[in-house]
Motif scaffolding. Sequence first.
Motif, PDB file in Angstrom:
ATOM      1  N   GLY A   4       0.811  -1.214   0.000  1.00 54.94           N
ATOM      2  CA  GLY A   4       0.000   0.000   0.000  1.00 54.94           C
ATOM      3  C   GLY A   4       0.843   1.261   0.000  1.00 54.94           C
ATOM      4  N   GLU A   5       1.897   1.263   0.796  1.00 56.06           N
ATOM      5  CA  GLU A   5       2.786   2.420   0.843  1.00 56.06           C
ATOM      6  C   GLU A   5       3.527   2.581  -0.477  1.00 56.06           C
ATOM      7  OE1 GLU A   5       6.590   4.250   3.292  1.00 56.06           O
ATOM      8  OE2 GLU A   5       5.564   2.488   4.102  1.00 56.06           O
ATOM      9  N   LEU A   6       3.983   1.466  -1.045  1.00 52.77           N
ATOM     10  CA  LEU A   6       4.658   1.541  -2.340  1.00 52.77           C
ATOM     11  C   LEU A   6       3.717   2.100  -3.398  1.00 52.77           C
ATOM     12  CD1 LEU A   6       7.066   1.034  -4.213  1.00 52.77           C
ATOM     13  CD2 LEU A   6       6.224  -1.302  -4.509  1.00 52.77           C
ATOM     14  N   ALA A   7       2.484   1.636  -3.422  1.00 56.36           N
ATOM     15  CA  ALA A   7       1.507   2.125  -4.399  1.00 56.36           C
ATOM     16  C   ALA A   7       1.311   3.631  -4.263  1.00 56.36           C
ATOM     17  CB  ALA A   7       0.179   1.393  -4.227  1.00 56.36           C
ATOM     18  N   LYS A   8       1.173   4.088  -3.048  1.00 56.44           N
ATOM     19  CA  LYS A   8       0.968   5.514  -2.794  1.00 56.44           C
ATOM     20  C   LYS A   8       2.177   6.321  -3.260  1.00 56.44           C
ATOM     21  CE  LYS A   8      -0.115   8.699   0.962  1.00 56.44           C
ATOM     22  NZ  LYS A   8      -0.383   8.819   2.394  1.00 56.44           N
ATOM     23  N   ARG A   9       3.369   5.886  -2.895  1.00 59.41           N
ATOM     24  CA  ARG A   9       4.580   6.629  -3.233  1.00 59.41           C
ATOM     25  C   ARG A   9       4.912   6.563  -4.717  1.00 59.41           C
ATOM     26  NH1 ARG A   9       9.257   5.233   0.699  1.00 59.41           N
ATOM     27  NH2 ARG A   9      10.240   6.828  -0.595  1.00 59.41           N
ATOM     28  N   ALA A  10       4.551   5.459  -5.367  1.00 58.80           N
ATOM     29  CA  ALA A  10       4.849   5.298  -6.799  1.00 58.80           C
ATOM     30  C   ALA A  10       3.752   5.875  -7.685  1.00 58.80           C
ATOM     31  CB  ALA A  10       5.068   3.827  -7.124  1.00 58.80           C
ATOM     32  N   GLY A  11       2.615   6.224  -7.091  1.00 62.52           N
ATOM     33  CA  GLY A  11       1.524   6.799  -7.871  1.00 62.52           C
ATOM     34  C   GLY A  11       0.782   5.787  -8.711  1.00 62.52           C
ATOM     35  N   THR A  12       0.650   4.580  -8.189  1.00 61.26           N
ATOM     36  CA  THR A  12      -0.073   3.531  -8.896  1.00 61.26           C
ATOM     37  C   THR A  12      -0.930   2.767  -7.897  1.00 61.26           C
ATOM     38  OG1 THR A  12       0.183   1.753 -10.532  1.00 61.26           O
ATOM     39  CG2 THR A  12       1.781   1.801  -8.725  1.00 61.26           C
ATOM     40  N   SER A  13      -1.615   1.759  -8.346  1.00 60.32           N
ATOM     41  CA  SER A  13      -2.489   0.991  -7.453  1.00 60.32           C
ATOM     42  C   SER A  13      -1.803  -0.299  -6.998  1.00 60.32           C
ATOM     43  CB  SER A  13      -3.790   0.629  -8.175  1.00 60.32           C
ATOM     44  OG  SER A  13      -3.532  -0.279  -9.229  1.00 60.32           O
ATOM     45  N   THR A  14      -2.313  -0.859  -5.914  1.00 57.97           N
ATOM     46  CA  THR A  14      -1.781  -2.140  -5.446  1.00 57.97           C
ATOM     47  C   THR A  14      -2.053  -3.223  -6.480  1.00 57.97           C
ATOM     48  OG1 THR A  14      -3.807  -2.594  -4.195  1.00 57.97           O
ATOM     49  CG2 THR A  14      -1.987  -1.560  -3.002  1.00 57.97           C
ATOM     50  N   ARG A  15      -3.159  -3.105  -7.165  1.00 55.22           N
ATOM     51  CA  ARG A  15      -3.494  -4.091  -8.203  1.00 55.22           C
ATOM     52  C   ARG A  15      -2.438  -4.084  -9.313  1.00 55.22           C
ATOM     53  NH1 ARG A  15      -8.883  -4.206 -11.993  1.00 55.22           N
ATOM     54  NH2 ARG A  15      -8.491  -6.256 -12.856  1.00 55.22           N
ATOM     55  N   MET A  16      -2.018  -2.888  -9.714  1.00 61.72           N
ATOM     56  CA  MET A  16      -0.999  -2.798 -10.761  1.00 61.72           C
ATOM     57  C   MET A  16       0.340  -3.339 -10.267  1.00 61.72           C
ATOM     58  SD  MET A  16      -2.429  -1.917 -13.492  1.00 61.72           S
ATOM     59  CE  MET A  16      -0.950  -1.827 -14.470  1.00 61.72           C
ATOM     60  N   LEU A  26       8.684  -6.610 -11.257  1.00 57.49           N
ATOM     61  CA  LEU A  26       8.948  -6.121  -9.910  1.00 57.49           C
ATOM     62  C   LEU A  26       8.963  -7.319  -8.980  1.00 57.49           C
ATOM     63  CD1 LEU A  26       9.148  -3.425  -8.265  1.00 57.49           C
ATOM     64  CD2 LEU A  26       6.688  -3.597  -7.926  1.00 57.49           C
ATOM     65  N   ALA A  27       9.937  -7.356  -8.096  1.00 55.43           N
ATOM     66  CA  ALA A  27      10.040  -8.481  -7.160  1.00 55.43           C
ATOM     67  C   ALA A  27       9.825  -7.987  -5.740  1.00 55.43           C
ATOM     68  CB  ALA A  27      11.405  -9.133  -7.273  1.00 55.43           C
ATOM     69  N   ALA A  28       9.165  -8.798  -4.954  1.00 52.75           N
ATOM     70  CA  ALA A  28       8.920  -8.462  -3.553  1.00 52.75           C
ATOM     71  C   ALA A  28       9.437  -9.577  -2.667  1.00 52.75           C
ATOM     72  CB  ALA A  28       7.429  -8.281  -3.317  1.00 52.75           C
ATOM     73  N   GLU A  29       9.957  -9.179  -1.544  1.00 53.58           N
ATOM     74  CA  GLU A  29      10.291 -10.153  -0.507  1.00 53.58           C
ATOM     75  C   GLU A  29       8.977 -10.521   0.173  1.00 53.58           C
ATOM     76  OE1 GLU A  29      13.395 -11.352   0.249  1.00 53.58           O
ATOM     77  OE2 GLU A  29      14.153 -10.231  -1.466  1.00 53.58           O
ATOM     78  N   SER A  41      14.360   1.295  -3.231  1.00 56.89           N
ATOM     79  CA  SER A  41      14.654   1.330  -4.668  1.00 56.89           C
ATOM     80  C   SER A  41      13.464   0.891  -5.521  1.00 56.89           C
ATOM     81  CB  SER A  41      15.868   0.453  -4.983  1.00 56.89           C
ATOM     82  OG  SER A  41      15.591  -0.898  -4.662  1.00 56.89           O
ATOM     83  N   ASP A  42      12.545   0.152  -4.923  1.00 57.10           N
ATOM     84  CA  ASP A  42      11.375  -0.309  -5.666  1.00 57.10           C
ATOM     85  C   ASP A  42      10.405   0.828  -5.999  1.00 57.10           C
ATOM     86  OD1 ASP A  42      12.117  -3.026  -5.842  1.00 57.10           O
ATOM     87  OD2 ASP A  42      11.444  -3.349  -3.773  1.00 57.10           O
ATOM     88  N   VAL A  43      10.480   1.936  -5.261  1.00 62.40           N
ATOM     89  CA  VAL A  43       9.612   3.084  -5.553  1.00 62.40           C
ATOM     90  C   VAL A  43       9.925   3.603  -6.955  1.00 62.40           C
ATOM     91  CG1 VAL A  43       8.968   5.433  -4.889  1.00 62.40           C
ATOM     92  CG2 VAL A  43       9.386   3.709  -3.112  1.00 62.40           C
ATOM     93  N   THR A  48       8.952   3.855 -12.867  1.00 64.88           N
ATOM     94  CA  THR A  48       9.462   3.639 -14.221  1.00 64.88           C
ATOM     95  C   THR A  48       8.550   2.688 -14.988  1.00 64.88           C
ATOM     96  OG1 THR A  48      11.743   4.028 -13.520  1.00 64.88           O
ATOM     97  CG2 THR A  48      11.432   2.780 -15.558  1.00 64.88           C
ATOM     98  N   ILE A  49       8.193   1.589 -14.354  1.00 67.07           N
ATOM     99  CA  ILE A  49       7.310   0.604 -15.000  1.00 67.07           C
ATOM    100  C   ILE A  49       5.981   1.245 -15.359  1.00 67.07           C
ATOM    101  CG2 ILE A  49       6.032  -1.552 -14.672  1.00 67.07           C
ATOM    102  CD1 ILE A  49       8.373  -2.371 -12.733  1.00 67.07           C
ATOM    103  N   ALA A  50       5.384   1.947 -14.400  1.00 62.73           N
ATOM    104  CA  ALA A  50       4.085   2.590 -14.629  1.00 62.73           C
ATOM    105  C   ALA A  50       4.164   3.581 -15.784  1.00 62.73           C
ATOM    106  CB  ALA A  50       3.613   3.275 -13.355  1.00 62.73           C
ATOM    107  N   ASN A  51       5.221   4.382 -15.824  1.00 63.51           N
ATOM    108  CA  ASN A  51       5.369   5.365 -16.901  1.00 63.51           C
ATOM    109  C   ASN A  51       5.547   4.707 -18.259  1.00 63.51           C
ATOM    110  OD1 ASN A  51       5.066   7.632 -15.266  1.00 63.51           O
ATOM    111  ND2 ASN A  51       7.244   7.719 -14.794  1.00 63.51           N
ATOM    112  N   LEU A  52       6.320   3.637 -18.310  1.00 60.02           N
ATOM    113  CA  LEU A  52       6.517   2.930 -19.578  1.00 60.02           C
ATOM    114  C   LEU A  52       5.216   2.301 -20.061  1.00 60.02           C
ATOM    115  CD1 LEU A  52       9.989   1.294 -18.873  1.00 60.02           C
ATOM    116  CD2 LEU A  52       9.504   3.086 -20.559  1.00 60.02           C
ATOM    117  N   ILE A  53       4.472   1.720 -19.162  1.00 56.18           N
ATOM    118  CA  ILE A  53       3.195   1.098 -19.544  1.00 56.18           C
ATOM    119  C   ILE A  53       2.187   2.167 -19.959  1.00 56.18           C
ATOM    120  CG2 ILE A  53       1.207  -0.183 -18.639  1.00 56.18           C
ATOM    121  CD1 ILE A  53       3.228  -2.036 -17.267  1.00 56.18           C
TER     122      ILE A  53
END
Length: 90
Positions: A4-16, A26-29, A41-43, A48-53
């Motif tokens: 949830g925090e990553l989604a908020k900081r990256a400007g995307t949804s948890t679903r994405m 994207l890999a998660a522990e 670093s995943d932020v 980057t992924i969101a912008n490319l898509i």
Amino acid sequence: MKIGELAKRAGTSTRMLRYYEAQGLLAAERSANGYRSYDESDVERARTIANLIRSGLPSKLVQVVLIAQDEPAGWGVNCDLEFAKLLREE
């Protein structure tokens, strides 16, 4: 950080973010309870992924771009040809 925090900081949804993970972008522990955990670093990677898509690049080409970003020394003529081939197919 959790998804949830990553989604908020990256400007995307948890679903994405789950979709990016399923596509190998994207890999998660995983913690003992199964929750995803991300590094700082995943932020930037998620952004980057969101912008490319959003720019219209399909996920399989996003993966090629990310590989080139992760290993710039490995990018060469063969990668250029493979990338061009994938673009033509799209």
